[in-house]
Design a protein around this motif. Structure first.
Motif, PDB file in Angstrom:
ATOM      1  N   ALA A  94       0.463   4.385   2.692  1.00 24.30           N
ATOM      2  CA  ALA A  94       1.608   5.171   3.157  1.00 24.30           C
ATOM      3  C   ALA A  94       1.378   6.671   3.041  1.00 24.30           C
ATOM      4  CB  ALA A  94       2.856   4.780   2.371  1.00 24.30           C
ATOM      5  N   HIS A  95       0.574   7.091   2.073  1.00 24.69           N
ATOM      6  CA  HIS A  95       0.366   8.517   1.834  1.00 24.69           C
ATOM      7  C   HIS A  95      -0.390   9.209   2.964  1.00 24.69           C
ATOM      8  CE1 HIS A  95      -3.219   6.513   0.378  1.00 24.69           C
ATOM      9  NE2 HIS A  95      -3.854   7.627   0.660  1.00 24.69           N
ATOM     10  N   ASP A  96      -1.167   8.457   3.760  1.00 20.90           N
ATOM     11  CA  ASP A  96      -1.906   9.098   4.852  1.00 20.90           C
ATOM     12  C   ASP A  96      -1.651   8.431   6.205  1.00 20.90           C
ATOM     13  OD1 ASP A  96      -3.377   6.814   4.244  1.00 20.90           O
ATOM     14  OD2 ASP A  96      -5.320   7.786   4.411  1.00 20.90           O
ATOM     15  N   ALA A  97      -0.571   7.643   6.292  1.00 21.93           N
ATOM     16  CA  ALA A  97      -0.197   7.018   7.564  1.00 21.93           C
ATOM     17  C   ALA A  97       0.272   8.095   8.541  1.00 21.93           C
ATOM     18  CB  ALA A  97       0.910   5.993   7.330  1.00 21.93           C
ATOM     19  N   TYR A  98       0.148   7.822   9.823  1.00 23.64           N
ATOM     20  CA  TYR A  98       0.563   8.767  10.854  1.00 23.64           C
ATOM     21  C   TYR A  98       2.067   8.667  11.097  1.00 23.64           C
ATOM     22  CZ  TYR A  98      -4.385   9.347  11.846  1.00 23.64           C
ATOM     23  OH  TYR A  98      -5.718   9.624  11.739  1.00 23.64           O
ATOM     24  N   MET A  99       2.686   9.811  11.288  1.00 23.80           N
ATOM     25  CA  MET A  99       4.122   9.842  11.557  1.00 23.80           C
ATOM     26  C   MET A  99       4.367   9.872  13.066  1.00 23.80           C
ATOM     27  SD  MET A  99       5.108   9.539   8.544  1.00 23.80           S
ATOM     28  CE  MET A  99       6.869   9.691   8.631  1.00 23.80           C
ATOM     29  N   LYS A 100       5.581   9.528  13.461  1.00 21.32           N
ATOM     30  CA  LYS A 100       5.956   9.531  14.871  1.00 21.32           C
ATOM     31  C   LYS A 100       5.664  10.918  15.461  1.00 21.32           C
ATOM     32  CE  LYS A 100       9.669   8.394  18.028  1.00 21.32           C
ATOM     33  NZ  LYS A 100      11.001   7.814  18.162  1.00 21.32           N
ATOM     34  N   GLY A 101       4.995  10.937  16.615  1.00 21.71           N
ATOM     35  CA  GLY A 101       4.647  12.191  17.272  1.00 21.71           C
ATOM     36  C   GLY A 101       3.253  12.699  16.938  1.00 21.71           C
ATOM     37  N   ILE A 112      -0.488   9.257  21.151  1.00 17.08           N
ATOM     38  CA  ILE A 112       0.648   9.799  20.389  1.00 17.08           C
ATOM     39  C   ILE A 112       1.336   8.633  19.696  1.00 17.08           C
ATOM     40  CG2 ILE A 112       2.853  11.027  20.517  1.00 17.08           C
ATOM     41  CD1 ILE A 112       1.768  12.485  22.984  1.00 17.08           C
ATOM     42  N   SER A 113       1.587   8.797  18.401  1.00 16.45           N
ATOM     43  CA  SER A 113       2.223   7.731  17.625  1.00 16.45           C
ATOM     44  C   SER A 113       3.676   7.568  18.043  1.00 16.45           C
ATOM     45  CB  SER A 113       2.148   8.041  16.128  1.00 16.45           C
ATOM     46  OG  SER A 113       2.806   7.038  15.390  1.00 16.45           O
ATOM     47  N   ASP A 114       4.071   6.319  18.254  1.00 20.80           N
ATOM     48  CA  ASP A 114       5.449   5.991  18.646  1.00 20.80           C
ATOM     49  C   ASP A 114       6.340   5.692  17.442  1.00 20.80           C
ATOM     50  OD1 ASP A 114       4.752   6.087  21.384  1.00 20.80           O
ATOM     51  OD2 ASP A 114       4.056   4.003  21.324  1.00 20.80           O
ATOM     52  N   VAL A 115       5.731   5.535  16.275  1.00 19.90           N
ATOM     53  CA  VAL A 115       6.483   5.120  15.092  1.00 19.90           C
ATOM     54  C   VAL A 115       6.063   5.926  13.865  1.00 19.90           C
ATOM     55  CG1 VAL A 115       6.842   2.760  15.927  1.00 19.90           C
ATOM     56  CG2 VAL A 115       4.822   3.286  14.563  1.00 19.90           C
ATOM     57  N   ASP A 116       6.933   5.988  12.881  1.00 19.07           N
ATOM     58  CA  ASP A 116       6.596   6.579  11.586  1.00 19.07           C
ATOM     59  C   ASP A 116       5.753   5.596  10.778  1.00 19.07           C
ATOM     60  OD1 ASP A 116       7.834   9.053  11.851  1.00 19.07           O
ATOM     61  OD2 ASP A 116       9.751   8.343  11.063  1.00 19.07           O
ATOM     62  N   ASN A 117       4.968   6.132   9.863  1.00 16.24           N
ATOM     63  CA  ASN A 117       4.147   5.331   8.949  1.00 16.24           C
ATOM     64  C   ASN A 117       3.204   4.393   9.699  1.00 16.24           C
ATOM     65  OD1 ASN A 117       5.431   6.440   6.590  1.00 16.24           O
ATOM     66  ND2 ASN A 117       7.212   5.238   7.181  1.00 16.24           N
TER      67      ASN A 117
END
Length: 131
Positions: A94-101, A112-117
């Motif tokens: 979770a500490h380095d997961a990609y956030m939405k956008g 582009i990431s569609d979701v948080d985490n």
């Protein structure tokens, strides 16, 4: 303790405090002020280190090891870059997961990431290809 050593420690503390609230561009433009990464130091969370031609932010406190260099261990460091679409790196938690956008490159495509985490590889789940 030596007067100059005490002053140097105060300057280092001021630099580290300054770095916490600066843009990536400001950090890169001033990379010469950051401490070089080396094995055997107690790396602090959010502290900036120089390694090679780049600077990295520590994302987990740890004692550095010769084989845990910032460019090889994304669970411990994130590269500070101005690239709009940096190369995707598999998150380790979770500490380095990609956030939405978040924007990344993978297999010569932009995503582009569609979701948080988001911990999924682009093209598998949770990413839209930028065309």
């Amino acid at each position: 303790m030596n007067k100059y050593l005490e002053e140097a420690k105060e300057y280092r503390k001021a630099i580290d405090t300054f770095a916490k609230n600066q843009s990536d561009k400001t950090l890169i433009d001033n990379k010469a002020v950051f401490e070089f990464w080396r094995a055997g130091i107690n790396a602090e969370k959010d502290k900036i280190y120089r390694y090679g031609e780049n600077i990295y932010k520590c994302i987990q406190p740890h004692t550095t090891q010769e084989d845990w260099t910032p460019d090889k261990v994304p669970a411990l460091f994130v590269k500070i870059s101005l690239e709009e679409y940096p190369e995707w790196v598999q998150p380790t938690g979770a500490h380095d997961a990609y956030m939405k956008g978040a924007k990344v490159s993978r297999n010569s495509k932009h995503w582009i990431s569609d979701v948080d985490n988001n911990i999924w590889e682009p093209g598998v789940y949770g990413w839209s290809e930028e065309v």
